[in-house]
Design an enzyme around this catalytic site. Structure first.
Site, PDB file in Angstrom:
ATOM      1  N   ALA A 110      39.019  52.141  31.350  1.00 35.60           N
ATOM      2  CA  ALA A 110      37.262  52.255  31.096  1.00 35.60           C
ATOM      3  C   ALA A 110      36.927  53.122  32.267  1.00 35.60           C
ATOM      4  CB  ALA A 110      36.557  51.035  30.844  1.00 35.60           C
ATOM      5  N   GLY A 159      53.613  33.417  43.908  1.00 37.52           N
ATOM      6  CA  GLY A 159      53.847  33.433  45.436  1.00 37.52           C
ATOM      7  C   GLY A 159      53.073  34.252  46.461  1.00 37.52           C
ATOM      8  N   ALA A 219      37.066  34.821  46.746  1.00 40.68           N
ATOM      9  CA  ALA A 219      35.987  33.575  46.333  1.00 40.68           C
ATOM     10  C   ALA A 219      36.821  32.540  45.754  1.00 40.68           C
ATOM     11  CB  ALA A 219      35.114  34.177  45.252  1.00 40.68           C
ATOM     12  N   TYR A 266      40.226  47.502  32.342  1.00 44.49           N
ATOM     13  CA  TYR A 266      39.289  47.818  33.263  1.00 44.49           C
ATOM     14  C   TYR A 266      39.302  49.215  33.831  1.00 44.49           C
ATOM     15  CZ  TYR A 266      36.864  47.463  37.957  1.00 44.49           C
ATOM     16  OH  TYR A 266      36.258  47.778  39.161  1.00 44.49           O
ATOM     17  N   PHE A 306      39.901  31.506  46.885  1.00 47.59           N
ATOM     18  CA  PHE A 306      40.331  30.672  48.094  1.00 47.59           C
ATOM     19  C   PHE A 306      39.192  30.096  48.699  1.00 47.59           C
ATOM     20  CE2 PHE A 306      44.308  33.761  49.025  1.00 47.59           C
ATOM     21  CZ  PHE A 306      44.988  33.380  47.833  1.00 47.59           C
TER      22      PHE A 306
HETATM   23  C1  UGA Z   1      40.276  43.948  42.274  1.00 53.73           C
HETATM   24  C2  UGA Z   1      39.612  44.295  40.716  1.00 53.73           C
HETATM   25  O1  UGA Z   1      40.169  44.660  39.580  1.00 53.73           O
HETATM   26  C3  UGA Z   1      38.319  44.869  40.930  1.00 53.73           C
HETATM   27  O2  UGA Z   1      37.178  44.277  41.408  1.00 53.73           O
HETATM   28  C4  UGA Z   1      38.399  45.983  42.188  1.00 53.73           C
HETATM   29  O3  UGA Z   1      38.066  47.235  41.592  1.00 53.73           O
HETATM   30  C5  UGA Z   1      39.506  46.027  43.068  1.00 53.73           C
HETATM   31  O4  UGA Z   1      40.546  45.357  42.739  1.00 53.73           O
HETATM   32  C6  UGA Z   1      38.868  45.718  44.384  1.00 53.73           C
HETATM   33  O5  UGA Z   1      38.507  44.528  44.850  1.00 53.73           O
HETATM   34  O6  UGA Z   1      38.639  46.841  45.225  1.00 53.73           O
HETATM   35  P1  UGA Z   1      42.802  43.061  42.584  1.00 53.73           P
HETATM   36  O7  UGA Z   1      42.876  43.386  43.863  1.00 53.73           O
HETATM   37  O8  UGA Z   1      44.059  42.605  41.694  1.00 53.73           O
HETATM   38  O9  UGA Z   1      41.976  43.815  41.525  1.00 53.73           O
HETATM   39  O10 UGA Z   1      41.828  41.637  42.274  1.00 53.73           O
HETATM   40  P2  UGA Z   1      41.947  40.370  43.063  1.00 53.73           P
HETATM   41  O11 UGA Z   1      41.366  39.228  42.031  1.00 53.73           O
HETATM   42  O12 UGA Z   1      41.052  40.240  44.304  1.00 53.73           O
HETATM   43  O13 UGA Z   1      43.398  39.673  43.430  1.00 53.73           O
HETATM   44  C7  UGA Z   1      44.242  40.195  44.419  1.00 53.73           C
HETATM   45  C8  UGA Z   1      45.548  39.536  44.427  1.00 53.73           C
HETATM   46  O14 UGA Z   1      45.445  38.180  44.749  1.00 53.73           O
HETATM   47  C9  UGA Z   1      46.312  39.777  43.109  1.00 53.73           C
HETATM   48  O15 UGA Z   1      47.547  40.108  43.286  1.00 53.73           O
HETATM   49  C10 UGA Z   1      46.272  38.293  42.362  1.00 53.73           C
HETATM   50  O16 UGA Z   1      46.948  37.991  41.350  1.00 53.73           O
HETATM   51  C11 UGA Z   1      46.082  37.230  43.698  1.00 53.73           C
HETATM   52  N1  UGA Z   1      45.242  36.043  43.490  1.00 53.73           N
HETATM   53  C12 UGA Z   1      44.162  36.106  43.027  1.00 53.73           C
HETATM   54  C13 UGA Z   1      45.722  34.970  43.836  1.00 53.73           C
HETATM   55  O17 UGA Z   1      47.197  34.964  44.503  1.00 53.73           O
HETATM   56  N2  UGA Z   1      45.218  33.823  43.921  1.00 53.73           N
HETATM   57  C14 UGA Z   1      43.927  33.771  43.446  1.00 53.73           C
HETATM   58  O18 UGA Z   1      43.452  32.571  43.360  1.00 53.73           O
HETATM   59  C15 UGA Z   1      43.371  34.689  43.021  1.00 53.73           C
END
Ligand code: UGA
Length: 354
Positions: free
Chosen positions: A163, A228, A211, A160, A213
């Site tokens: 790209a 964790g 979403a 991602y 959570f």
């Molecule tokens: C996101 C996405 O890549 C993009 O949508 C965007 O550009 C950017 O970040 C953003 O929202 O501005 P990321 O922050 O890693 O990346 O995405 P999330 O899925 O929101 O995850 C955040 C953190 O929560 C990560 O550490 C992930 O491992 C964790 N997570 C995710 C959990 O602990 N539990 C879950 O159920 C989902």
């Protein structure tokens, strides 16, 4: 004093305007007594049903003729289409690269040729892993000086960011060599009502953390913390984000050929803290016992090829200077309206009603 453009006569198209950020931007523009807004998307559920200045076109950006028509009608094109859920980056990287680069390449070139203004929603993910100071402190991410540091090719999570970075490089190149009038926006973990979808109700797979959570809370399932929940994110609220983007639209000269971070460095918390605050607020608002929180490995949650970003702190000095803007919403003020929105929209579909 920066020039502020009157948008009354402007025609603005939002590609992907039915999605989370696009629909909030469309609503913010419609609330102001100004421009005509066209939305191009396949789903329009997040938009007002009717508005005299809103036109909805049900189409995909890669349908034949759509980009040509959009660029010819519009004064400004906002590109907000994306596949932006990390769970897809390592499971369908070809689709991710296509949606975030291939489908948008013709848009960039056509805007350059036609002299139309392009406001492109990129991502904080282009920064990759954070940089550290010599003493080991994580540094804020700056648009014009921070190197972009991604993991190896086998870590497909970076499909991602790669790209998105390539599209930024194309836009920058068309700006420098062909006169493209553009602004690149890098949102930092924007959250708010109507974000993503609810797996099993109006979508499938794994959306972004908020979403995930909210689904766990509504379905009375445990909130799952990846490794964790030690990763940190600086969450920003969607109304602060749309306020900044409207200011970008109104300030064409100041924002011309700029890359601008939009985020809230003060809201930097661990994912575990987000889970705890959200479940407490939800329990208080819906009079239910707090949900369980469990830890899962990233391999188990996302599969092979995932790599997390430890922390992302936006440097927002440029946004402050160019836009006279300041993010205003602390985390605790965001959670109430988000929960209310999810409960209103999804509680009827959940087995354990709140
Ligand atoms: C996101 C996405 O890549 C993009 O949508 C965007 O550009 C950017 O970040 C953003 O929202 O501005 P990321 O922050 O890693 O990346 O995405 P999330 O899925 O929101 O995850 C955040 C953190 O929560 C990560 O550490 C992930 O491992 C964790 N997570 C995710 C959990 O602990 N539990 C879950 O159920 C989902």
């Amino acid at each position: 004093m920066k020039e502020i453009k009157d948008l009354t006569a402007e025609k603005i198209t939002i590609l992907g305007g039915g999605g989370f950020l696009g629909s909030h931007l469309a609503r913010a523009l419609l609330e102001r007594d100004c421009c005509k807004v066209r939305v191009v998307d396949l789903s329009m559920d997040k938009l007002p049903e009717k508005h005299e200045r809103l036109e909805k076109i049900e189409a995909s950006v890669d349908d034949g003729g759509v980009i040509a028509e959009v660029v010819s009608w519009s004064d400004i094109v906002v590109s907000a289409t994306a596949i932006c859920n990390p769970a897809v980056y390592n499971t369908d990287p070809a689709a991710v690269i296509q949606a975030n680069f291939t489908h948008l390449e013709p848009l960039v070139k056509r805007c350059a040729r036609s002299g139309k203004r392009l406001i492109h929603f990129s991502t904080c993910e282009v920064y990759g892993h954070p940089q550290r100071s010599p003493s080991g402190q994580i540094l804020p991410m700056n648009e014009d000086s921070t190197p972009l540091t991604m993991g190896p090719i086998s870590k497909e999570r970076w499909s991602y960011a790669a790209a998105k970075q390539l599209l930024e490089r194309l836009i920058y190149g068309c700006g420098r060599h062909e006169g493209l009038d553009y602004t690149i926006v890098r949102p930092f973990n924007v959250i708010g009502p109507r974000m993503d979808y609810m797996p099993g109700v109006d979508g499938e797979g794994t959306p972004r953390v908020l979403a995930c959570f909210m689904r766990a809370l509504l379905f009375r399932e445990p909130l799952r913390l990846v490794d964790g929940g030690r990763a940190r994110r600086a969450f920003s609220y969607v109304t602060d984000f749309t306020d900044a983007v409207v200011r970008i639209i109104e300030r064409p000269s100041a924002c011309q050929r700029q890359i601008i971070n939009i985020g809230c460095p003060d809201n930097d918390i661990t994912i575990k803290e987000l889970a705890v605050r959200l479940r407490e607020k939800y329990a208080a608002m819906c009079a239910v016992p707090p949900s369980a929180i469990v830890s899962v490995s990233s391999e188990e949650f996302y599969g092979p090829g995932y790599e997390d970003v430890e922390r992302r702190i936006p440097d927002i000095d440029k946004a402050r200077a160019l836009l006279d803007w300041e993010p205003r919403t602390p985390i605790d003020e965001m959670l109430g309206p988000i929960i209310e929105d999810y409960v209103t929209r999804y509680a009827p579909f959940c087995p354990a009603k709140s």
